[in-house]
Design a protein around this motif. Structure first.
Motif, PDB file in Angstrom:
ATOM      1  N   GLU A   1     -64.512  12.201  -6.668  1.00 53.70           N
ATOM      2  CA  GLU A   1     -65.173  12.227  -5.351  1.00 53.70           C
ATOM      3  C   GLU A   1     -64.676  13.401  -4.506  1.00 53.70           C
ATOM      4  O   GLU A   1     -65.434  14.033  -3.778  1.00 53.70           O
TER       5      GLU A   1
ATOM      6  N   SER B   1     -71.561  15.520 -10.682  1.00 50.77           N
ATOM      7  CA  SER B   1     -71.151  14.939  -9.401  1.00 50.77           C
ATOM      8  C   SER B   1     -71.268  13.410  -9.464  1.00 50.77           C
ATOM      9  O   SER B   1     -72.053  12.880 -10.243  1.00 50.77           O
TER      10      SER B   1
ATOM     11  N   ALA C   1     -72.731  11.472  -7.512  1.00 47.34           N
ATOM     12  CA  ALA C   1     -74.104  11.051  -7.200  1.00 47.34           C
ATOM     13  C   ALA C   1     -74.998  11.140  -8.435  1.00 47.34           C
ATOM     14  O   ALA C   1     -75.792  10.238  -8.715  1.00 47.34           O
TER      15      ALA C   1
ATOM     16  N   THR D   1     -74.216   8.304 -10.656  1.00 45.13           N
ATOM     17  CA  THR D   1     -74.802   7.050 -10.178  1.00 45.13           C
ATOM     18  C   THR D   1     -76.273   6.947 -10.589  1.00 45.13           C
ATOM     19  O   THR D   1     -76.722   5.893 -11.038  1.00 45.13           O
TER      20      THR D   1
ATOM     21  N   LEU E   1     -78.656  16.922  -8.596  1.00 48.64           N
ATOM     22  CA  LEU E   1     -77.413  16.479  -7.968  1.00 48.64           C
ATOM     23  C   LEU E   1     -76.169  16.946  -8.718  1.00 48.64           C
ATOM     24  O   LEU E   1     -75.084  17.033  -8.135  1.00 48.64           O
TER      25      LEU E   1
ATOM     26  N   LEU F   1     -79.435   5.615  -2.538  1.00 49.62           N
ATOM     27  CA  LEU F   1     -78.543   6.698  -2.960  1.00 49.62           C
ATOM     28  C   LEU F   1     -78.672   7.912  -2.030  1.00 49.62           C
ATOM     29  O   LEU F   1     -77.680   8.512  -1.614  1.00 49.62           O
TER      30      LEU F   1
ATOM     31  N   GLU G   1     -77.069   7.270   1.340  1.00 44.49           N
ATOM     32  CA  GLU G   1     -75.614   7.288   1.215  1.00 44.49           C
ATOM     33  C   GLU G   1     -75.090   8.722   1.059  1.00 44.49           C
ATOM     34  O   GLU G   1     -74.101   9.122   1.670  1.00 44.49           O
ATOM     35  N   LEU G   2     -75.803   9.494   0.225  1.00 45.56           N
ATOM     36  CA  LEU G   2     -75.404  10.893  -0.006  1.00 45.56           C
ATOM     37  C   LEU G   2     -75.396  11.679   1.292  1.00 45.56           C
ATOM     38  O   LEU G   2     -74.461  12.426   1.589  1.00 45.56           O
TER      39      LEU G   2
ATOM     40  N   GLN H   1     -71.668  12.113   2.504  1.00 45.96           N
ATOM     41  CA  GLN H   1     -71.192  13.431   2.048  1.00 45.96           C
ATOM     42  C   GLN H   1     -71.796  14.587   2.838  1.00 45.96           C
ATOM     43  O   GLN H   1     -71.626  15.736   2.458  1.00 45.96           O
TER      44      GLN H   1
END
Ligand code: ADP
Ligand code: MG
Length: 586
Positions: A324, A461, A463, A466, A498, A525, A528-529, A533
């Motif tokens: 992360e 990454s 992401a 995921t 990503l 997703l 959240e990204l 981030q």
């Protein structure tokens, strides 16, 4: 040691020994045909692997042969070695000159192929006409064998040397095709635009591979002339060029060893036939070619491969999940309030008299999900294409972070930290999921030299990981991308965007063709990204539920222009927006 390394070693040692033991006639033929086979393998790398059909491959091969012959005849003892260098230089230079401008200008592949054909026609004329250098119609004869010091090699030594060099060339080409650089070439062939948007300078890649295969062909031409002792205009002409193409086709142009083996087999067969039935051998070989193309359209190597017991895929990619805290791409994300991730002003794009994007200004902030909506044909995809360097603009300026990228090509955008997902799933369909992801991960950071050294492992990454996990795609990393469903391809392409950890994401209808559950997962997703981030996300969408769930701001386009920008609630309440959609419905 792998089985492949053992096979290669055995060929490098065994075939020269075979040439030594086979006597002057058969050994000489083996040497000759192997050099032709290596030259065909070089064509296969340009055509089959990289998608650049070359109908003038004979020009570089023949020019190398002339250079080798000329140096051997005129320069004395050191001439033959100098001729090898000159052959490579002449072949590489000619190929570079032919490819440079057409690739830079984006000439269609078929037009380029025709240009190479014309090149072969011209080269044959030059070889016939430039008598003082080429010997004209008769060519150059009595070329001495390779000299080491003052003495020439014996015929047997010459054969063994020729065979060794040819096998080494084939091994090198085959190895190159299996490296990440080979996969980048294959991706360029499968989907040039996508590959450029991953961060690869596809024009340089294509020019480079074309010049290198030209240099190798020139070098092999010089080797060839030392072996056979003469060269005539036929070696540079269209008949020879066509032969290379036919041999590559017979052997499966997408492979390297196949075309080489097919070349040798074809020539042994043709020479046996010519010995026995002089009047019919050309007809006979023609029939064999027609039969092979009809009954083995995919070529010999792929046909043989189908009958072999299934093996593990040749390239297994080790995929990992980046930490992360590991830095993403050098960012477009300046810290602080009021910072801008992407800023576009007055973008105009016309197709002929039609204006598809008409003075659009748009600001994307770090940490926001910005939805771009509007009826079909509003110009959303075109705007994304312009901003990501895929379509040239007719006006406007745009920057990513502080960097002005107005008119920059796609690979620069990717290298600046802006990733793109296309409306229709666009991946390298002949490569596996893992290879696609690895190429996407390396695109913005790796130059071509790094692609020669990079092992087949990549950390994507969190992401991207995921997305892959959500869709159960990690277990399918060895599946060829062309075999996936539409929805799966969408998810792989999203994961590709990503993978390198971009700071700006431009997504064109990412959830089209996905199930409800997949759509919801992607929505979660993206939010959240963006929020965790601080990634800036511009997403074209139609699904109103999706937009309500994810959008921080919405921009509505109609008829190429921005109608309104605001929060989802503001846009919902705007009568002009309703009018556009109602107007379309009625
Ligand atoms: P959207 O993504 O909003 O549905 P597009 O950006 O794809 O719309 O297209 C906008 C308009 O531009 C459409 O009318 C389309 O037909 C036209 N268009 C898009 N690409 C091209 C092109 N390469 N050549 C000509 N017209 C194009
Ligand atoms: Mg569109």
């Amino acid at each position: 040691m792998t089985a492949r390394a053992i096979r290669r070693g055995a060929a490098l040692v065994g075939l020269p020994i075979l040439a030594l033991l086979s006597g002057d006639y058969y050994g000489g033929q083996l040497a000759q045909f192997l050099v032709l086979g290596a030259a065909t393998a070089a064509l296969a790398l340009a055509w089959g692997t990289s998608g650049i059909l070359n109908l003038g491959h004979s020009v570089t091969f023949g020019a190398g042969a002339y250079a080798g012959a000329w140096f051997g005849l005129h320069v004395g003892a050191a001439g033959s070695l100098a001729g090898l260098v000159a052959g490579a230089a002449v072949g590489g230079l000619l190929a570079f000159l032919v490819a440079w401008l057409p690739f830079r200008r984006g000439l269609p592949p078929m037009t380029f192929a025709l240009a190479t054909f014309v090149f072969a026609l011209g080269a044959e004329q030059v070889a016939n006409g430039w008598t003082s250098v080429t010997g004209g119609f008769n060519g150059l004869t009595d070329v001495p064998r390779l000299h080491l010091g003052a003495a020439a090699l014996s015929p047997a030594g010459q054969r063994a040397f020729t065979v060794f060099v040819a096998v080494a060339a084939i091994v090198a080409l085959s190895h190159l095709a299996s490296l990440p650089l080979g996969a980048a070439l294959a991706a360029t062939r499968d989907h040039q635009r996508r590959t450029a948007s991953l961060g690869y300078h596809v024009v340089n890649l294509k020019t480079g591979v074309f010049a290198c295969t030209g240099a190798l062909a020139g070098f092999l031409g010089a080797i060839f002339v030392l072996q056979v002792g003469f060269v005539s205009p036929g070696l540079v002409g269209v008949a020879m060029a066509t032969s290379f193409v036919v041999w590559a086709l017979l052997g499966s142009k997408g492979t390297i060893v196949g075309p080489a083996v097919a070349t040798i087999g074809y020539n042994i067969g043709a020479s046996e036939l010519a010995d026995r039935a002089l009047d019919y051998w050309l007809l006979g070989t023609g029939l064999v070619v027609v039969g092979a193309v009809l009954f083995l359209p995919e070529g010999l190597a792929l046909w043989v491969r189908r009958w072999l017991p299934t093996r593990r895929p040749p390239r297994q990619v080790r995929l990992g999940r980046a930490d992360e805290r590991e830095a993403g791409l050098p960012g477009a994300n300046p810290a602080g309030d009021g910072a801008v991730a992407l800023d576009a002003a007055g973008v105009v794009c016309r197709f002929g008299a039609f204006t598809a994007v008409d003075g659009v200004s748009l600001t994307l902030r770090p940490g926001e999900v910005h939805c771009l909506i509007g009826p079909n044909g509003a110009g959303k995809s075109t705007l994304l294409n312009v901003l990501s360097g895929v379509t040239p603009a007719n006006g406007g300026r745009w920057r990513v972070g502080k960097r002005d990228l107005t008119g920059a090509p796609a690979w620069e955008l990717a290298r600046a930290g802006a990733a793109r997902k296309f409306q229709t799933p666009s991946l390298a369909t002949s490569l596996t999921v893992g290879e696609n992801l690895a190429l996407a991960r390396w695109g913005p950071t790796h130059r071509w030299l790094a692609l020669l050294r990079q092992p087949w492992s990549a950390t994507v990454s969190p992401a991207a990981w995921t997305v892959l996990a959500t869709a159960d795609l990690i277990g399918q990393r060895d599946t060829v991308a062309g075999d996936l469903s539409h929805g799966q391809r969408q998810l792989v392409e999203l994961a590709m965007a990503l993978a390198p950890g971009p700071a700006v994401l431009l997504l064109d209808e990412p959830t089209a063709g996905m199930t409800r559950a997949e759509t919801a997962a992607v929505g979660e997703l993206l939010t959240e990204l963006a929020h965790r981030q601080r990634i800036a996300i511009l997403v074209v969408e139609h699904d109103t539920a999706f937009i309500r769930g994810v959008a921080d701001r919405v921009t509505v386009m109609a008829g190429g222009a921005v109608l309104v920008t605001g929060t989802p609630a503001e846009v919902d309440a705007d009568p002009r927006v309703r009018a556009v959609y109602v107007g379309r419905a009625s």
